[in-house]
Design an enzyme around this catalytic site. Structure first.
Site, PDB file in Angstrom:
ATOM      1  N   SER A 173       0.772  -1.368   0.327  1.00  0.00           N
ATOM      2  CA  SER A 173      -0.121  -0.149  -0.213  1.00  0.00           C
ATOM      3  C   SER A 173       0.897   1.340  -0.327  1.00  0.00           C
ATOM      4  CB  SER A 173      -0.820  -0.193   1.495  1.00  0.00           C
ATOM      5  OG  SER A 173      -1.836   1.134   0.522  1.00  0.00           O
ATOM      6  N   THR A 174       1.085   1.950   0.969  1.00  0.00           N
ATOM      7  CA  THR A 174       1.356   3.125   1.176  1.00  0.00           C
ATOM      8  C   THR A 174       3.215   3.025   1.341  1.00  0.00           C
ATOM      9  OG1 THR A 174      -0.487   4.132   2.642  1.00  0.00           O
ATOM     10  CG2 THR A 174       1.871   5.218   2.380  1.00  0.00           C
ATOM     11  N   HIS A 200      -2.685  -0.802  -3.557  1.00  0.00           N
ATOM     12  CA  HIS A 200      -3.551   0.436  -3.332  1.00  0.00           C
ATOM     13  C   HIS A 200      -3.958   1.725  -4.118  1.00  0.00           C
ATOM     14  CE1 HIS A 200      -4.745  -1.741   0.752  1.00  0.00           C
ATOM     15  NE2 HIS A 200      -5.317  -3.019  -0.249  1.00  0.00           N
ATOM     16  N   MET A 294      -0.059   1.564   5.387  1.00  0.00           N
ATOM     17  CA  MET A 294      -0.745   1.260   6.465  1.00  0.00           C
ATOM     18  C   MET A 294      -2.328   0.142   6.420  1.00  0.00           C
ATOM     19  SD  MET A 294      -1.684   5.106   6.519  1.00  0.00           S
ATOM     20  CE  MET A 294      -1.249   5.386   4.589  1.00  0.00           C
ATOM     21  N   ASP A 297      -4.097  -4.869   5.851  1.00  0.00           N
ATOM     22  CA  ASP A 297      -4.618  -5.273   4.604  1.00  0.00           C
ATOM     23  C   ASP A 297      -3.528  -6.654   4.357  1.00  0.00           C
ATOM     24  OD1 ASP A 297      -5.684  -6.782   2.487  1.00  0.00           O
ATOM     25  OD2 ASP A 297      -5.842  -5.429   1.249  1.00  0.00           O
TER      26      ASP A 297
END
Length: 360
Positions: A173-174, A200, A294, A297
């Protein structure tokens, strides 16, 4: 005890040529008691001047500005006053490309702003922006030269031999775009297994991101399509708005399955959904990799792969932009390996028993 007496507030500088955007972003940021908007700037040149006088912890930076544009301003910031920068980007193909260039140039992350027929819908990014500013400030704190760097910690490798994986599921993600642009190009074109990636991203970004990766990598990289037959040495990026799973109509054939269900997920696509599907279909021949990001997930998906006897690898804290998703997996004790980003490709090659073909 009040926030002012406990820890200093995070200083944020907002840079945008639109007066409306400066006002809207300032209100969103100032609404959080942990933040202080120390100033705004209308262009890149003014932003560079204000960084000197205001010393912000985090900067939000518009991608498209007249004069010194967002990308040029970012490069100056990284060279002269390095600190976390969050790009604010329109959801267009051109802006997506610029955003990926910004991430490669050192931007911490980005948030999308969407144009509607009548107005600029900016309030929807509030929660996303606040979360990313906090993560960016934490990264700056971690990179403080006076602070002891984090150690790579995690569960020790299981004294259990693994089958060579037939497929790899990777969640991120991030910080993911930059991490993937660093890691994937180090893998060879003749890798014997496919890689499914859940990153994401906002709608409209996954296709140009897959194209960008394809141009950087020896491997073939594409946005996943419904019913597509999964091939060795290919990388499939889950499209935003769909859950990506795998189907095995036969032992020798695996296909991509895209669906809007299940809908009760925080993320669509969800790392958990993809990894659980891969674990169910490939059992001990599944490999799971969890990178920077973050939240949590991927934790249940990595747990499913671990439970089936597949190999699980997590990125270490020191090399993560945000040590969230890998941290949860490490604390659950479901990681067989915890390594820096630079070693992820080595783990893949070692697990797949890769041997470079020698010229005769």
């Amino acid at each position: 005890m009040s926030n002012e007496l406990s820890e200093p507030r995070i200083k944020v500088l907002i840079v945008d040529d639109s007066a409306f955007m400066r006002m809207a972003l300032s209100r969103i940021v100032a609404h959080d008691p942990d933040f202080s908007v120390v100033g705004t700037a209308t262009c890149g040149t003014e932003a560079l001047q204000k960084i000197v006088t205001l010393d912000p912890d985090v900067i939000t930076l518009d991608v498209e500005m007249p004069g010194l544009n967002g990308l040029e301003t970012l490069r100056r910031i990284m060279a002269e006053f390095p600190r976390p920068v969050i790009m604010v980007s329109s959801v267009t193909l051109e802006s997506a490309e610029i955003t990926f260039n910004a991430l490669a140039a050192g931007a911490f992350d980005y948030v999308p702003k969407q144009l509607s027929a009548a107005s600029l819908d900016i309030l929807h990014i509030g929660e996303d922006l606040i979360t990313k500013i906090k993560a960016a400030a934490e990264l700056r704190h971690r990179l403080d030269p006076l602070r002891k760097p984090p150690c790579a910690a995690g569960s020790p490798p299981r004294a259990l031999s693994h089958s060579a994986p037939a497929i790899i599921a990777l969640g991120v993600s991030t910080g993911g775009p930059k991490a993937l642009q660093e890691m994937l190009p180090t893998l060879p074109a003749d890798l014997a297994v496919p890689i499914l990636i859940v990153q994401h991203m906002p709608a409209g970004f996954t296709a140009p991101f897959a194209t960008r990766l394809n141009n950087l990598c020896a491997l073939s990289v594409s946005e996943a399509s419904q019913g597509e037959v999964i091939q060795p040495g290919a990388v499939y990026v889950a499209p935003t708005g769909f859950q990506m799973t795998v189907g095995r109509p036969s032992n020798s054939r695996t296909i991509i399955c895209l669906s809007i269900k299940p809908e009760n997920q925080m993320h669509i696509p969800s790392v958990d959904i993809t990894m659980q599907s891969v674990a169910s279909a490939f059992h001990s021949q599944a490999m799971g990799i969890i990178l920077t990001g973050m939240g949590a997930d991927g934790a249940e998906g990595m747990k499913a792969i671990h439970r089936e006897g597949g190999l699980t690898v997590g990125q270490d804290e020191a090399s993560c932009a945000v040590y969230g998703m890998p941290r949860v997996c490490a604390e659950m004790g479901i990681l067989d390996r915890v390594v820096p980003l630079s070693q992820i490709s080595h783990e893949i090659l070692q697990a797949t028993r890769y041997r470079k073909a020698r010229a005769i």
